[in-house]
Each structure stands twice: as structure tokens, then as C-alpha cells.
Design an enzyme around this catalytic site. Structure first.
Site, PDB file in Angstrom:
ATOM      1  N   SER A  35      59.982 -29.969 157.552  1.00 24.00           N
ATOM      2  CA  SER A  35      61.013 -28.590 157.818  1.00 24.00           C
ATOM      3  C   SER A  35      60.028 -27.521 158.400  1.00 24.00           C
ATOM      4  O   SER A  35      58.835 -27.673 157.257  1.00 24.00           O
ATOM      5  CB  SER A  35      61.446 -28.811 156.330  1.00 24.00           C
ATOM      6  OG  SER A  35      61.594 -29.384 155.588  1.00 24.00           O
ATOM      7  N   HIS A  66      65.360 -28.125 161.397  1.00 18.86           N
ATOM      8  CA  HIS A  66      65.166 -29.547 161.694  1.00 18.86           C
ATOM      9  C   HIS A  66      65.937 -30.205 162.544  1.00 18.86           C
ATOM     10  O   HIS A  66      66.488 -30.788 163.208  1.00 18.86           O
ATOM     11  CB  HIS A  66      65.937 -30.966 160.796  1.00 18.86           C
ATOM     12  CG  HIS A  66      65.675 -30.805 159.199  1.00 18.86           C
ATOM     13  ND1 HIS A  66      64.050 -31.313 158.386  1.00 18.86           N
ATOM     14  CD2 HIS A  66      65.871 -29.709 158.936  1.00 18.86           C
ATOM     15  CE1 HIS A  66      63.843 -31.633 157.269  1.00 18.86           C
ATOM     16  NE2 HIS A  66      64.755 -30.570 156.984  1.00 18.86           N
ATOM     17  N   HIS A  88      67.409 -36.254 155.816  1.00 22.79           N
ATOM     18  CA  HIS A  88      67.331 -36.720 154.435  1.00 22.79           C
ATOM     19  C   HIS A  88      68.754 -37.814 153.587  1.00 22.79           C
ATOM     20  O   HIS A  88      69.941 -37.752 154.267  1.00 22.79           O
ATOM     21  CB  HIS A  88      67.441 -35.359 153.672  1.00 22.79           C
ATOM     22  CG  HIS A  88      66.219 -34.796 154.353  1.00 22.79           C
ATOM     23  ND1 HIS A  88      66.006 -34.047 155.640  1.00 22.79           N
ATOM     24  CD2 HIS A  88      64.787 -34.961 153.858  1.00 22.79           C
ATOM     25  CE1 HIS A  88      65.197 -33.280 155.608  1.00 22.79           C
ATOM     26  NE2 HIS A  88      64.311 -33.665 155.101  1.00 22.79           N
ATOM     27  N   TYR A  90      69.887 -36.545 151.109  1.00 19.03           N
ATOM     28  CA  TYR A  90      70.662 -35.788 150.588  1.00 19.03           C
ATOM     29  C   TYR A  90      71.819 -35.232 151.869  1.00 19.03           C
ATOM     30  O   TYR A  90      73.258 -34.948 151.429  1.00 19.03           O
ATOM     31  CB  TYR A  90      70.284 -34.325 150.079  1.00 19.03           C
ATOM     32  CG  TYR A  90      69.870 -33.730 150.523  1.00 19.03           C
ATOM     33  CD1 TYR A  90      69.797 -33.210 151.786  1.00 19.03           C
ATOM     34  CD2 TYR A  90      68.169 -33.390 151.118  1.00 19.03           C
ATOM     35  CE1 TYR A  90      69.316 -32.403 153.020  1.00 19.03           C
ATOM     36  CE2 TYR A  90      67.480 -33.014 151.441  1.00 19.03           C
ATOM     37  CZ  TYR A  90      67.926 -31.837 153.262  1.00 19.03           C
ATOM     38  OH  TYR A  90      67.329 -31.270 153.078  1.00 19.03           O
ATOM     39  N   GLU A  91      71.254 -35.770 152.649  1.00 16.33           N
ATOM     40  CA  GLU A  91      72.631 -35.343 154.062  1.00 16.33           C
ATOM     41  C   GLU A  91      73.847 -36.064 154.084  1.00 16.33           C
ATOM     42  O   GLU A  91      75.282 -36.275 154.177  1.00 16.33           O
ATOM     43  CB  GLU A  91      71.852 -35.444 155.376  1.00 16.33           C
ATOM     44  CG  GLU A  91      71.093 -34.653 155.691  1.00 16.33           C
ATOM     45  CD  GLU A  91      70.543 -34.728 157.105  1.00 16.33           C
ATOM     46  OE1 GLU A  91      70.833 -33.933 157.837  1.00 16.33           O
ATOM     47  OE2 GLU A  91      69.075 -34.550 157.120  1.00 16.33           O
ATOM     48  N   ALA A 118      57.270 -31.095 153.539  1.00 20.64           N
ATOM     49  CA  ALA A 118      56.874 -29.371 151.957  1.00 20.64           C
ATOM     50  C   ALA A 118      57.245 -29.506 151.011  1.00 20.64           C
ATOM     51  O   ALA A 118      58.628 -31.033 151.224  1.00 20.64           O
ATOM     52  CB  ALA A 118      58.690 -28.204 153.458  1.00 20.64           C
ATOM     53  N   MET A 216      62.048 -34.063 149.069  1.00 24.71           N
ATOM     54  CA  MET A 216      63.168 -34.268 149.079  1.00 24.71           C
ATOM     55  C   MET A 216      63.241 -35.824 150.226  1.00 24.71           C
ATOM     56  O   MET A 216      63.887 -35.842 150.703  1.00 24.71           O
ATOM     57  CB  MET A 216      64.718 -33.998 148.844  1.00 24.71           C
ATOM     58  CG  MET A 216      64.681 -33.056 147.988  1.00 24.71           C
ATOM     59  SD  MET A 216      65.631 -31.544 148.664  1.00 24.71           S
ATOM     60  CE  MET A 216      65.531 -29.717 147.514  1.00 24.71           C
ATOM     61  N   SER A 217      61.988 -36.294 150.472  1.00 23.21           N
ATOM     62  CA  SER A 217      62.184 -37.276 151.850  1.00 23.21           C
ATOM     63  C   SER A 217      60.676 -38.069 151.466  1.00 23.21           C
ATOM     64  O   SER A 217      60.400 -38.197 150.473  1.00 23.21           O
ATOM     65  CB  SER A 217      61.683 -36.242 153.252  1.00 23.21           C
ATOM     66  OG  SER A 217      59.975 -35.170 152.640  1.00 23.21           O
ATOM     67  N   ASN A 240      56.320 -23.584 147.782  1.00 22.55           N
ATOM     68  CA  ASN A 240      56.989 -22.084 147.080  1.00 22.55           C
ATOM     69  C   ASN A 240      56.300 -22.891 145.651  1.00 22.55           C
ATOM     70  O   ASN A 240      55.954 -24.218 145.281  1.00 22.55           O
ATOM     71  CB  ASN A 240      57.623 -22.671 146.854  1.00 22.55           C
ATOM     72  CG  ASN A 240      58.925 -23.797 146.753  1.00 22.55           C
ATOM     73  OD1 ASN A 240      59.034 -24.868 147.663  1.00 22.55           O
ATOM     74  ND2 ASN A 240      59.382 -24.504 145.395  1.00 22.55           N
ATOM     75  N   HIS A 251      66.168 -22.904 150.328  1.00 23.89           N
ATOM     76  CA  HIS A 251      65.337 -23.464 152.062  1.00 23.89           C
ATOM     77  C   HIS A 251      64.510 -22.673 153.330  1.00 23.89           C
ATOM     78  O   HIS A 251      63.714 -22.972 153.262  1.00 23.89           O
ATOM     79  CB  HIS A 251      66.846 -23.895 152.104  1.00 23.89           C
ATOM     80  CG  HIS A 251      66.635 -24.938 153.477  1.00 23.89           C
ATOM     81  ND1 HIS A 251      65.988 -25.736 153.821  1.00 23.89           N
ATOM     82  CD2 HIS A 251      67.090 -24.668 154.561  1.00 23.89           C
ATOM     83  CE1 HIS A 251      65.787 -26.226 154.383  1.00 23.89           C
ATOM     84  NE2 HIS A 251      66.551 -25.388 155.135  1.00 23.89           N
TER      85      HIS A 251
HETATM   86  N1  HPA Z   1      61.926 -28.981 145.563  1.00 21.09           N
HETATM   87  C1  HPA Z   1      62.375 -29.713 145.849  1.00 21.09           C
HETATM   88  N2  HPA Z   1      61.704 -29.640 147.174  1.00 21.09           N
HETATM   89  C2  HPA Z   1      61.364 -29.278 148.235  1.00 21.09           C
HETATM   90  C3  HPA Z   1      60.648 -27.544 147.043  1.00 21.09           C
HETATM   91  C4  HPA Z   1      61.134 -28.043 145.929  1.00 21.09           C
HETATM   92  O1  HPA Z   1      60.601 -26.946 145.056  1.00 21.09           O
HETATM   93  N3  HPA Z   1      59.817 -26.991 148.306  1.00 21.09           N
HETATM   94  C5  HPA Z   1      60.278 -27.694 149.573  1.00 21.09           C
HETATM   95  N4  HPA Z   1      61.059 -28.478 149.040  1.00 21.09           N
END
Ligand code: HPA
Length: 284
Positions: A35, A66, A88, A90-91, A118, A216-217, A240, A251
Site C-alpha cells: 500500500s 493498489h 489481500h 480480506y478482498e 504497511a 493484513m498481508s 500508524n 486506510h
Molecule cells: N492494522 C492492520 N493493518 C495495518 C495497520 C494497522 O494498524 N496499518 C497498516 N496496515
């Protein structure tokens, strides 16, 4: 001869399509750009760009941030194959689909996977903009990409994962960062299926079990790369913080922060690629 529905047959079909665009192309390094981190692919020299939609069996990302294309060419003189954007779990894709690009890289000849993502920083010392190198992961996605029948031609039934992230490449990443004037931390990454972000109680739990970052990857791709005998190095951008008074994740700010870190991130990846030694004969 593989049965026409098998994973091997699908990989071969996709590899043949790529060879149609770039005959005799043999990448050494496969790059997965997460990302907001896809810009490095724009620096690839003599690029051949192939939209995922033109590659049989390649899953197509539905997520903003993406772009979906393969970019073949050279970076720092080394032949690379970059996935500009990933899909991903989750998609709604299954594990075989999200790891298909790694299978493809391996089939085309790549011996090393350089993975990026990320992440949220749960360790108190991690702040937005920090770059980190993954030293180990906790696959908390609830599923393993190798579940199901094993194709012994692709890798062993029970591949070890205790040294999934190559020690020498991690050392190299630290050296490169030092030369560029910043410090990389070594982290344990925890992979979740998403797409919801974590609750405060989950973050507390994940910290307790030894995780520093969350995303998430990546864990599925790394498991598949190791199954196929590839070396792995993975660099994350902390987009973050998930500690102290910082508990926000959304996001748009994840993609914005990843983009802001882009120049430093690109310099680090280029330096790692430039100095990356060839693997030992066993890993080719
Ligand atoms: N949580 C999950 N996935 C992420 C985060 C997060 O805080 N930041 C970037 N990808």
C-alpha cells in the site's frame, strides 16, 4: 505432465503469458510493493509492464492504493519482477490466489523475495514513518496458504519456518539503512486477515505474545516463498502507531503515510538490491 487444472498448470500458463511479453526474461529478485509503496516500480529500467488482467489466473486488486500490474526490468543492474500492488485475503480471494504472484516469480526463476508492506506499530518505540525489517512473523490469519494437497514439485509438505527471514539479508538491510543515515528496527510482524482494524484488547494481546507490528498481508507470501525455496527479506513502513494515545488507523492515512515515507523507502530498497549477494547454490 501436470493435470490441466492443477496449480502447476496454472502457474505455467501465467508464466507462458509473461514470456510472450518478455521472451527469455529471468528475474532474480521478486518485489512485492504494498500500500502506497508502489512507486519504486516506476524506477525500473527498460520496463515491460503487464496489467494483471492480461495474465491468466492473476488475481486483481479491488483496493484503492493498489495499482495492479507486473513490471519486469532492471534495478541497480539486477533483473527484477515487481508486483505493483497486491491482493489481500480480506478482498475475498483465497490463499492460493493471493500467493499466486510468488509462485509465478519462482517459476520464472526468482531466487529471492523482497516483500514490503504497511503496518501499524504496536511497540512503544515505533512511530509513523519508521521503516523496520521483519525478523519473524506470527501468522494469525487463521489459515495457512499450504493447506490442502501438496505438490512436491513446488516444495515440501512440511517446510520449516524457523529461519524464514534471511539473516544475512536482514544484516544487509541494517547496513544499508545506516549508510543512508537512519536506523531500522528488527520486528516481529503479526498478520491478520482484516479488513477491520484491531480492537484495543487485541492490540494488548498481540503485544503480550511478542508482536511489534501488525498488518493484513505478507505472512502468506513469505510462507509460499519459503515453500518454494526462495530467500526472503521484508521491509515494512510503520504508517500508524497503535500505542499510548495513538490508536487511530484508517486506510487513507495509512496510504498517505506510506507515500510520505516513499523516498526513504525507495533509497533503502535500491541499496539492498544493489548490494544483495547471489544466494548459495542450494537456494537457486
Ligand atoms: N492494522 C492492520 N493493518 C495495518 C495497520 C494497522 O494498524 N496499518 C497498516 N496496515
Amino acid at each position: 505432465m501436470a493435470d490441466s487444472n492443477s496449480l502447476s498448470a496454472r502457474i505455467q500458463e501465467a508464466a507462458d503469458a509473461i514470456s510472450g511479453h518478455a521472451p527469455d526474461w529471468r528475474p532474480e529478485i521478486g518485489l512485492i510493493l504494498g500500500s502506497g509503496l508502489g512507486e519504486l516500480a516506476d524506477e525500473i529500467e527498460n520496463p515491460v509492464r503487464i496489467p494483471y488482467s492480461q495474465i491468466p489466473h492473476m488475481p486483481i486488486s479491488t483496493v484503492h492504493g493498489h495499482a495492479g500490474q507486473l513490471v519486469l526490468g532492471t534495478l541497480e543492474g539486477k533483473p527484477v519482477m515487481a508486483c505493483q500492488g497486491r491482493v489481500h485475503f480480506y478482498e475475498g480471494y483465497d490463499m492460493e490466489q493471493i500467493t499466486f504472484p510468488v509462485r509465478l516469480m519462482r517459476a520464472l526463476g526468482a531466487h529471492t523475495l523482497l516483500c514490503t508492506n504497511a503496518v501499524g506499530g504496536m511497540n512503544d518505540e515505533l512511530m509513523p514513518g519508521d521503516l523496520v525489517v521483519i525478523r519473524d512473523h506470527i501468522n494469525y490469519m487463521g489459515v495457512n496458504p499450504l493447506r490442502g494437497e501438496n505438490d512436491d514439485n513446488l516444495g515440501p509438505r512440511f517446510p520449516p519456518m524457523d529461519d524464514a527471514y534471511d539473516f544475512h539479508l536482514r544484516e544487509l538491510a541494517h547496513d544499508c539503512a545506516k549508510k543512508l543515515g537512519f536506523r531500522l528496527r528488527d520486528v516481529v510482524y503479526l498478520a491478520l486477515s482484516g479488513p477491520s482494524y484491531e480492537t484495543k484488547a487485541e492490540i494488548k494481546f498481540f503485544r503480550t505474545i511478542g508482536a511489534d507490528t501488525v498488518g493484513m498481508s505478507t505472512a502468506p507470501e513469505v510462507i509460499i516463498a519459503r515453500h518454494g525455496g526462495m530467500r526472503v527479506v521484508a521491509i515494512s513502513c510503520v504508517t500508524n502507531a497503535l500505542h499510548g494515545s495513538y490508536h487511530e488507523a484508517d486506510h487513507e492515512s495509512v496510504v498517505r503515510q506510506a507515500k510520505e515515507s516513499g523516498p526513504r523507502f525507495k533509497s533503502l530498497l535500491r541499496a539492498i538490491i544493489e548490494k544483495m549477494p547471489a544466494p548459495t547454490a542450494a537456494a537457486r
